[in-house]
Design a protein around this motif. Structure first.
Motif, PDB file in Angstrom:
ATOM      1  N   SER A 102       0.874  -1.177   0.000  1.00  0.00           N
ATOM      2  CA  SER A 102       0.000   0.000   0.000  1.00  0.00           C
ATOM      3  C   SER A 102       0.910   1.226   0.000  1.00  0.00           C
ATOM      4  O   SER A 102       2.119   1.110  -0.219  1.00  0.00           O
ATOM      5  N   HIS A 103       0.346   2.375   0.274  1.00  0.00           N
ATOM      6  CA  HIS A 103       1.163   3.597   0.284  1.00  0.00           C
ATOM      7  C   HIS A 103       2.220   3.561   1.383  1.00  0.00           C
ATOM      8  O   HIS A 103       3.188   4.316   1.344  1.00  0.00           O
ATOM      9  N   TYR A 104       2.051   2.687   2.376  1.00  0.00           N
ATOM     10  CA  TYR A 104       3.041   2.581   3.460  1.00  0.00           C
ATOM     11  C   TYR A 104       4.400   2.124   2.933  1.00  0.00           C
ATOM     12  O   TYR A 104       5.426   2.401   3.549  1.00  0.00           O
ATOM     13  N   GLN A 105       4.417   1.412   1.834  1.00  0.00           N
ATOM     14  CA  GLN A 105       5.688   0.944   1.260  1.00  0.00           C
ATOM     15  C   GLN A 105       6.370   2.016   0.411  1.00  0.00           C
ATOM     16  O   GLN A 105       7.478   1.806  -0.066  1.00  0.00           O
ATOM     17  N   GLY A 106       5.711   3.131   0.204  1.00  0.00           N
ATOM     18  CA  GLY A 106       6.322   4.214  -0.558  1.00  0.00           C
ATOM     19  C   GLY A 106       6.440   3.872  -2.037  1.00  0.00           C
ATOM     20  O   GLY A 106       5.736   3.001  -2.564  1.00  0.00           O
ATOM     21  N   LYS A 107       7.354   4.528  -2.712  1.00  0.00           N
ATOM     22  CA  LYS A 107       7.571   4.321  -4.139  1.00  0.00           C
ATOM     23  C   LYS A 107       8.361   3.027  -4.352  1.00  0.00           C
ATOM     24  O   LYS A 107       9.457   2.857  -3.811  1.00  0.00           O
ATOM     25  N   MET A 128      -2.582  -5.305  -3.824  1.00  0.00           N
ATOM     26  CA  MET A 128      -2.429  -3.878  -3.573  1.00  0.00           C
ATOM     27  C   MET A 128      -3.679  -3.300  -2.931  1.00  0.00           C
ATOM     28  O   MET A 128      -4.791  -3.662  -3.318  1.00  0.00           O
ATOM     29  N   LYS A 129      -3.480  -2.419  -1.962  1.00  0.00           N
ATOM     30  CA  LYS A 129      -4.625  -1.746  -1.359  1.00  0.00           C
ATOM     31  C   LYS A 129      -5.184  -0.747  -2.364  1.00  0.00           C
ATOM     32  O   LYS A 129      -4.455   0.066  -2.922  1.00  0.00           O
ATOM     33  N   ALA A 130      -6.506  -0.835  -2.565  1.00  0.00           N
ATOM     34  CA  ALA A 130      -7.164   0.068  -3.509  1.00  0.00           C
ATOM     35  C   ALA A 130      -8.003   1.113  -2.794  1.00  0.00           C
ATOM     36  O   ALA A 130      -7.897   2.310  -3.071  1.00  0.00           O
ATOM     37  N   THR A 131      -8.852   0.656  -1.860  1.00  0.00           N
ATOM     38  CA  THR A 131      -9.802   1.570  -1.235  1.00  0.00           C
ATOM     39  C   THR A 131      -9.962   1.265   0.243  1.00  0.00           C
ATOM     40  O   THR A 131      -9.604   0.184   0.722  1.00  0.00           O
ATOM     41  N   GLU A 132     -10.528   2.242   0.937  1.00  0.00           N
ATOM     42  CA  GLU A 132     -10.828   2.096   2.367  1.00  0.00           C
ATOM     43  C   GLU A 132     -12.094   2.876   2.658  1.00  0.00           C
ATOM     44  O   GLU A 132     -12.237   4.037   2.258  1.00  0.00           O
ATOM     45  N   GLY A 133     -13.021   2.222   3.346  1.00  0.00           N
ATOM     46  CA  GLY A 133     -14.275   2.897   3.675  1.00  0.00           C
ATOM     47  C   GLY A 133     -15.067   3.263   2.425  1.00  0.00           C
ATOM     48  O   GLY A 133     -15.026   2.570   1.410  1.00  0.00           O
ATOM     49  N   GLY A 134     -15.776   4.399   2.502  1.00  0.00           N
ATOM     50  CA  GLY A 134     -16.635   4.785   1.393  1.00  0.00           C
ATOM     51  C   GLY A 134     -16.064   5.807   0.448  1.00  0.00           C
ATOM     52  O   GLY A 134     -16.654   6.086  -0.610  1.00  0.00           O
ATOM     53  N   ASP A 135     -14.874   6.365   0.775  1.00  0.00           N
ATOM     54  CA  ASP A 135     -14.373   7.427  -0.101  1.00  0.00           C
ATOM     55  C   ASP A 135     -12.859   7.627  -0.057  1.00  0.00           C
ATOM     56  O   ASP A 135     -12.352   8.603  -0.605  1.00  0.00           O
ATOM     57  N   HIS A 136     -12.132   6.728   0.576  1.00  0.00           N
ATOM     58  CA  HIS A 136     -10.674   6.911   0.675  1.00  0.00           C
ATOM     59  C   HIS A 136      -9.942   5.941  -0.248  1.00  0.00           C
ATOM     60  O   HIS A 136      -9.980   4.731  -0.046  1.00  0.00           O
ATOM     61  N   GLY A 137      -9.279   6.486  -1.257  1.00  0.00           N
ATOM     62  CA  GLY A 137      -8.505   5.658  -2.173  1.00  0.00           C
ATOM     63  C   GLY A 137      -7.026   5.702  -1.837  1.00  0.00           C
ATOM     64  O   GLY A 137      -6.510   6.746  -1.439  1.00  0.00           O
ATOM     65  N   ASP A 138      -6.338   4.581  -1.973  1.00  0.00           N
ATOM     66  CA  ASP A 138      -4.904   4.554  -1.721  1.00  0.00           C
ATOM     67  C   ASP A 138      -4.185   5.316  -2.836  1.00  0.00           C
ATOM     68  O   ASP A 138      -4.416   5.069  -4.027  1.00  0.00           O
ATOM     69  N   THR A 139      -3.307   6.213  -2.438  1.00  0.00           N
ATOM     70  CA  THR A 139      -2.658   7.108  -3.399  1.00  0.00           C
ATOM     71  C   THR A 139      -1.708   6.396  -4.352  1.00  0.00           C
ATOM     72  O   THR A 139      -1.385   6.934  -5.417  1.00  0.00           O
ATOM     73  N   THR A 140      -1.259   5.207  -4.008  1.00  0.00           N
ATOM     74  CA  THR A 140      -0.295   4.491  -4.858  1.00  0.00           C
ATOM     75  C   THR A 140      -0.955   3.393  -5.695  1.00  0.00           C
ATOM     76  O   THR A 140      -0.271   2.725  -6.461  1.00  0.00           O
TER      77      THR A 140
END
Length: 296
Positions: A102-107, A128-140
Motif C-alpha cells: 500500500s502507500h506505506y511501502q512508498g515508491k 495492492m490496497k485500492a480503497t478504504e471505507g466509502g471514499d478513501h482511495g490509496d494514493t499508490t
C-alpha cells in the motif's frame, strides 16, 4: 549547717546529682528509640514487607512485558531450520510466494522488484490496497496496479472495510475504483475491525459487501482477516464459501483447521525494490492452481 562544712552531705549531694544525670541520659535514649523504629517501618509498613511488595511488583511487570511484547514476536528470534529469504524464515512446503503493498511501502522500484521472480523463493503475485471505507482511495494504487501487470506479476486489489460506513457504499466505491481484467486475482475484502457493531450486524454488513462485489465481477471475493478474528467474528458457515486469506504471524504453520488459500505469515519482510518492511505471503497450492483462481 551547709554542705560546704559537712563532708557527708557533700558526698550525698554528689551521688544525687550523678544519679540524676544518669537518669536523664537514660530518658534521652528512650525518647530517641521510637524514632529509629519509625524509620524502619516507613509510614507504618515494615521494611521487609515493603521489599517483598517491590519484588512482586517488578516480577508482575516483567511477566506482563514478556506476555504482551516479547512472546507474540518470539518467532523472530527462533532458529531457522529451513530456508531464510527476505530477512525471515520462509514457511516450509510452499512454492508460490507473494507480497501485499500500500502507500506505506512508498515508491516501489518495480524493475528491481521483478528480479525477485528469479530467486530461490520467487515472488509470483502482488496484492495492492485500492480503497478504504466509502471514499478513501490509496494514493499508490493506480501506479502499483499498472506496474504489477507490466512487470509480469499476478495482481490483486483489496478493500479495507470500515464497519461504521454503509457496506453497499463501500462496495460501490471499490467497484468504481478497481477495473479487474483477465488473469487478475478476485477482489479482496480486508476485515480487521468490529467498530461499534455487534457480531450479527458486522456479519450482515460484510455479507452485503461480498454479494454486491461478487455480482459485479462474477467471481467470489477473497476474504482476508486474522486467524483470531475469523474464529471469533466470522465463524458462520456462510463465510467458508469464500477463498480465505489468513493473517497469522510468527508461527511455524497455520493453526486454522478450515480451508485456506493464502497465508500472510509475516509483516517484516525485506524485499529488494521496496524500502519499507513488507508483508510476505504464500499460496496454498501450485502456480497452476493460483492461475485457476484468477478471473477468466
Amino acid at each position: 549547717m551547709s554542705s560546704r562544712n559537712n563532708p557527708i552531705a557533700a558526698v550525698q549531694k554528689k551521688k544525687t546529682v550523678s544519679a540524676t544525670r544518669k537518669k536523664g541520659t537514660t530518658s534521652s535514649k528512650s525518647s530517641r528509640a521510637p524514632k529509629r523504629v519509625q524509620m524502619k517501618t516507613s509510614h507504618g509498613m515494615p521494611v521487609w514487607l515493603r521489599n517483598i511488595l517491590a519484588v512482586l511488583i517488578v516480577g508482575c511487570f516483567s511477566v506482563a512485558f514478556y506476555y504482551f511484547f516479547i512472546r507474540p514476536y518470539a518467532y523472530r528470534w527462533k532458529p531457522c531450520h529451513g530456508l531464510k529469504e527476505y530477512g525471515v524464515c520462509i514457511p516450509d512446503g510452499y512454492d508460490v510466494h507473494g507480497i501485499d503493498v500500500s502507500h506505506y511501502q512508498g515508491k516501489i522500484d518495480w524493475q528491481k522488484l521483478r528480479q525477485n521472480k528469479e530467486t530461490v523463493t520467487p515472488l509470483h503475485f502482488v496484492f495492492m490496497k485500492a480503497t478504504e471505507g466509502g471514499d478513501h482511495g490509496d494514493t499508490t494504487f493506480s501506479a502499483n496496479f499498472a506496474n504489477a501487470r507490466n512487470h509480469g506479476f499476478i495482481r490483486g486489489a483489496y478493500h479495507f472495510y470500515i464497519p461504521s460506513t454503509d457496506a453497499l457504499k463501500q462496495a460501490d466505491f471499490f467497484i468504481r475504483t478497481v477495473k479487474l481484467d483477465t488473469g487478475d486475482l478476485p477482489p479482496v475484502l480486508d476485515v480487521e475491525m468490529t467498530g461499534r457493531k455487534n457480531k450479527t450486524e458486522l456479519q450482515q454488513g460484510i455479507k452485503r459487501w461480498l454479494d454486491r462485489v461478487e455480482a459485479y465481477y462474477g467471481v467470489k471475493p477473497i476474504l482476508y482477516t486474522s486467524y483470531k478474528f475469523k474464529t471469533r467474528y466470522l465463524d458462520d458457515s456462510i463465510f467458508n464459501a469464500y477463498p480465505y486469506w489468513i493473517a497469522h504471524y510468527y508461527v511455524d504453520s497455520v493453526k486454522y483447521q478450515g480451508k485456506w488459500d493464502f497465508w500472510q505469515h509475516t509483516d517484516v519482510g525485506n524485499v529488494p525494490g521496496i524500502e519499507e518492511e513488507v508483508d510476505l505471503n504464500v499460496f496454498n497450492g501450485t502456480l497452476e492452481d493460483l492461475k485457476k483462481l484468477t478471473i477468466k
